[in-house]
Write a protein that holds these residues in place. Structure first.
Motif, PDB file in Angstrom:
ATOM      1  N   ASP A 182       1.005  -1.196   0.051  1.00 59.84           N
ATOM      2  CA  ASP A 182      -0.012   0.023   0.025  1.00 59.84           C
ATOM      3  C   ASP A 182       0.782   1.254  -0.059  1.00 59.84           C
ATOM      4  OD1 ASP A 182       0.928   0.466   2.619  1.00 59.84           O
ATOM      5  OD2 ASP A 182      -0.922  -0.653   3.414  1.00 59.84           O
ATOM      6  N   ALA A 183       0.276   2.450  -0.457  1.00 64.14           N
ATOM      7  CA  ALA A 183       1.125   3.489  -0.454  1.00 64.14           C
ATOM      8  C   ALA A 183       1.879   4.046   0.727  1.00 64.14           C
ATOM      9  CB  ALA A 183       0.005   4.825  -1.019  1.00 64.14           C
ATOM     10  N   PRO A 184       1.222   4.069   1.970  1.00 66.28           N
ATOM     11  CA  PRO A 184       1.905   4.429   3.179  1.00 66.28           C
ATOM     12  C   PRO A 184       3.109   3.613   3.269  1.00 66.28           C
ATOM     13  CG  PRO A 184      -0.331   4.435   3.454  1.00 66.28           C
ATOM     14  CD  PRO A 184      -0.166   3.644   2.212  1.00 66.28           C
ATOM     15  N   THR A 185       3.026   2.298   3.083  1.00 67.86           N
ATOM     16  CA  THR A 185       4.163   1.352   3.386  1.00 67.86           C
ATOM     17  C   THR A 185       5.309   1.715   2.070  1.00 67.86           C
ATOM     18  OG1 THR A 185       2.756  -0.235   4.058  1.00 67.86           O
ATOM     19  CG2 THR A 185       4.884  -0.950   3.584  1.00 67.86           C
ATOM     20  N   GLU A 186       4.978   1.587   0.973  1.00 64.15           N
ATOM     21  CA  GLU A 186       6.000   2.178  -0.049  1.00 64.15           C
ATOM     22  C   GLU A 186       6.635   3.436   0.523  1.00 64.15           C
ATOM     23  OE1 GLU A 186       4.316   2.721  -3.849  1.00 64.15           O
ATOM     24  OE2 GLU A 186       4.231   0.237  -4.167  1.00 64.15           O
ATOM     25  N   ALA A 187       5.867   4.300   0.998  1.00 59.62           N
ATOM     26  CA  ALA A 187       6.529   5.728   1.293  1.00 59.62           C
ATOM     27  C   ALA A 187       7.411   5.365   2.358  1.00 59.62           C
ATOM     28  CB  ALA A 187       5.519   6.813   1.740  1.00 59.62           C
ATOM     29  N   ALA A 188       6.957   4.714   3.492  1.00 58.30           N
ATOM     30  CA  ALA A 188       7.869   4.359   4.535  1.00 58.30           C
ATOM     31  C   ALA A 188       9.298   3.533   4.067  1.00 58.30           C
ATOM     32  CB  ALA A 188       7.142   3.409   5.711  1.00 58.30           C
ATOM     33  N   CYS A 189       9.136   2.962   3.081  1.00 56.52           N
ATOM     34  CA  CYS A 189      10.331   2.203   2.716  1.00 56.52           C
ATOM     35  C   CYS A 189      11.118   2.749   1.704  1.00 56.52           C
ATOM     36  CB  CYS A 189       9.767   0.830   1.978  1.00 56.52           C
ATOM     37  SG  CYS A 189       8.899  -0.334   2.939  1.00 56.52           S
ATOM     38  N   GLY A 190      10.526   4.078   1.127  1.00 53.53           N
ATOM     39  CA  GLY A 190      11.100   4.806   0.153  1.00 53.53           C
ATOM     40  C   GLY A 190      11.251   3.990  -1.318  1.00 53.53           C
ATOM     41  N   ALA A 191      10.244   3.137  -1.460  1.00 49.45           N
ATOM     42  CA  ALA A 191      10.488   2.288  -2.840  1.00 49.45           C
ATOM     43  C   ALA A 191       9.292   2.522  -3.664  1.00 49.45           C
ATOM     44  CB  ALA A 191      10.602   0.706  -2.068  1.00 49.45           C
ATOM     45  N   ALA A 192       9.695   2.235  -4.816  1.00 45.44           N
ATOM     46  CA  ALA A 192       8.651   2.414  -5.892  1.00 45.44           C
ATOM     47  C   ALA A 192       8.628   0.807  -6.490  1.00 45.44           C
ATOM     48  CB  ALA A 192       9.313   3.272  -6.992  1.00 45.44           C
ATOM     49  N   TYR A 193       7.094   0.757  -6.903  1.00 46.55           N
ATOM     50  CA  TYR A 193       6.833  -0.750  -7.617  1.00 46.55           C
ATOM     51  C   TYR A 193       7.023  -0.527  -8.973  1.00 46.55           C
ATOM     52  CZ  TYR A 193       4.059  -4.745  -9.078  1.00 46.55           C
ATOM     53  OH  TYR A 193       3.705  -5.810  -9.583  1.00 46.55           O
ATOM     54  N   VAL A 194       7.826  -1.615  -9.585  1.00 46.24           N
ATOM     55  CA  VAL A 194       7.969  -1.820 -11.023  1.00 46.24           C
ATOM     56  C   VAL A 194       7.616  -3.312 -11.404  1.00 46.24           C
ATOM     57  CG1 VAL A 194       9.936  -0.211 -11.149  1.00 46.24           C
ATOM     58  CG2 VAL A 194      10.481  -2.357 -10.583  1.00 46.24           C
ATOM     59  N   SER A 195       7.512  -3.571 -12.625  1.00 44.69           N
ATOM     60  CA  SER A 195       7.576  -4.813 -13.062  1.00 44.69           C
ATOM     61  C   SER A 195       8.790  -5.686 -12.948  1.00 44.69           C
ATOM     62  CB  SER A 195       7.164  -4.980 -14.794  1.00 44.69           C
ATOM     63  OG  SER A 195       8.254  -4.258 -15.427  1.00 44.69           O
ATOM     64  N   LYS A 196       8.858  -6.973 -13.338  1.00 46.64           N
ATOM     65  CA  LYS A 196       9.937  -7.781 -13.056  1.00 46.64           C
ATOM     66  C   LYS A 196      11.066  -7.303 -13.920  1.00 46.64           C
ATOM     67  CE  LYS A 196      11.586 -12.592 -12.778  1.00 46.64           C
ATOM     68  NZ  LYS A 196      11.272 -13.887 -13.283  1.00 46.64           N
ATOM     69  N   SER A 197      10.665  -7.135 -15.139  1.00 48.73           N
ATOM     70  CA  SER A 197      11.529  -6.721 -16.273  1.00 48.73           C
ATOM     71  C   SER A 197      12.168  -5.558 -16.099  1.00 48.73           C
ATOM     72  CB  SER A 197      10.867  -6.888 -17.678  1.00 48.73           C
ATOM     73  OG  SER A 197      10.413  -8.022 -17.999  1.00 48.73           O
ATOM     74  N   GLU A 198      11.541  -4.366 -15.456  1.00 49.00           N
ATOM     75  CA  GLU A 198      11.861  -3.190 -15.370  1.00 49.00           C
ATOM     76  C   GLU A 198      12.925  -3.442 -14.130  1.00 49.00           C
ATOM     77  OE1 GLU A 198       8.387  -0.165 -16.425  1.00 49.00           O
ATOM     78  OE2 GLU A 198       7.977  -1.494 -14.449  1.00 49.00           O
ATOM     79  N   LEU A 199      12.637  -4.325 -13.049  1.00 55.88           N
ATOM     80  CA  LEU A 199      13.681  -4.537 -12.105  1.00 55.88           C
ATOM     81  C   LEU A 199      14.726  -4.974 -12.410  1.00 55.88           C
ATOM     82  CD1 LEU A 199      13.338  -4.518  -8.765  1.00 55.88           C
ATOM     83  CD2 LEU A 199      13.243  -7.127  -9.097  1.00 55.88           C
TER      84      LEU A 199
END
Ligand code: DGY
Length: 326
Positions: A182-199
């Motif tokens: 969820d967005a608050p957890t992403e913000a706390a981790c400072g992390a952005a979601y990407v596809s596996k290929s993008e990763l």
């Protein structure tokens, strides 16, 4: 009468003493690695088992040990458990989440840094007596701070690694996971979601922290390695089998990626022979959670699951609560 349990591997004496207050304990302080047949023999008449990742609780073991009610794994991973078969047999499974998160994240980060900065390779060089001068590019590695950290598997440990990278080292952190945070957890981790290929394509350092399942077998093989940057590093602290170790050794030999750090191996404690001869790989023997205080906390949680369930009817960290009929 006290219930009987088996402690299948050597463990802290204080944990054995705690268990002995509640159970008739058969222990294995000599740390003999039992065959499946020996494990079945040792489990006869036992209601509980204290296990580690080296004891496979299979359908065959369950069928041969009808008294068994609970297996408490001293590990957060539980791919040694045939969980569906345990549930069908009414055998509760427990693991040891949370208590190892930060320690394991520390190790993942350390392995990534050792890999990026060529610590093992340069230490071997020094020990071999080969260091006789300074040179401008001697063991020049890749930057950690400010680089892009990729994380595959964003559970508790992945999140703890992300925080170290984003908040401690100013890294751009990207991740891929079965389900997006969820967005608050992403913000706390400072992390952005990407596809596996993008990763795979964008990470300067890729750390694997996903659980093993048959579907996750060889998640990283030749095709995935080919998508990575030739300057990238790969770290596996998840489980052996998630990486195709033969393909990785070939990729390291051919400069497909720059370096790797591995704490887990396919078929460990055996290590693919090609990995032993590749210089640009840091190899450690499955020790990511190995500090004394964390290993004690893991053992105590496994013991408390046995006591919680067999004595008080309430396990602390069950994996298949549906195994227990109400
Ligand atoms: C775990 O807890 O799963 C670690 O890998 C130790 O086995």
């Amino acid at each position: 009468m006290k219930p009987s349990i088996l402690v299948a591997r050597a463990v802290f004496p204080e944990v054995l003493s705690q268990l002995a207050q509640h159970f008739e304990v058969t222990s294995n302080q000599d740390d003999v690695l039992w065959t499946p047949a020996q494990l079945i023999q040792q489990l006869q008449g036992k209601q509980g088992a204290f296990t580690t990742g080296s004891e496979r609780i299979s359908q065959a073991v369950l069928a041969a040990c009808p008294d068994l009610k609970i297996c408490a794994n001293m590990a957060v991973g539980f791919n040694n458990f045939e969980l569906d078969a345990m549930t069908a047999a009414g055998v509760l499974a427990t693991n040891t989440p949370d208590v190892l998160t930060e320690t394991t994240a520390d190790f993942g980060f350390a392995l990534m840094m050792a890999t990026a900065r060529r610590m093992a390779e340069s230490e071997h060089f020094l020990r071999a007596g080969l260091w006789n001068r300074w040179r401008y590019d001697m063991f020049a590695g890749s930057e950690v701070h400010g680089s892009t950290l990729g994380i595959l598997g964003m559970g508790r440990i992945g999140q703890a690694i992300a925080k170290r990278g984003a908040h401690g080292f100013g890294m751009k952190v990207i991740y891929h996971n079965r389900s997006r945070l969820d967005a608050p957890t992403e913000a706390a981790c400072g992390a952005a979601y990407v596809s596996k290929s993008e990763l795979l394509q964008q990470a300067d350092h890729l750390i694997l922290v996903l659980p093993y399942s048959p579907e996750a077998h060889h998640t990283i093989g030749a095709a995935e390695l080919a998508q990575m940057k030739p300057t990238a590093t790969l770290v596996n602290i998840a489980r052996g089998g998630i990486v195709d170790d033969a393909a990785l050794a070939a990729a390291l030999n051919h400069g497909i990626i720059a370096a790797a750090g591995l704490d887990v191996f396919e078929g460990e404690p055996k290590v693919h022979p090609d990995l032993l001869t590749v210089p640009n790989v840091v190899l450690t023997p499955h020790i990511a959670s190995a500090t004394m205080s964390t290993r004690l906390a893991m053992a105590q949680l496994a013991a408390n699951n046995l006591i919680g369930y067999l004595v008080h009817g309430k396990p602390l960290t069950p994996l298949n609560p549906q195994a227990v009929k109400a």
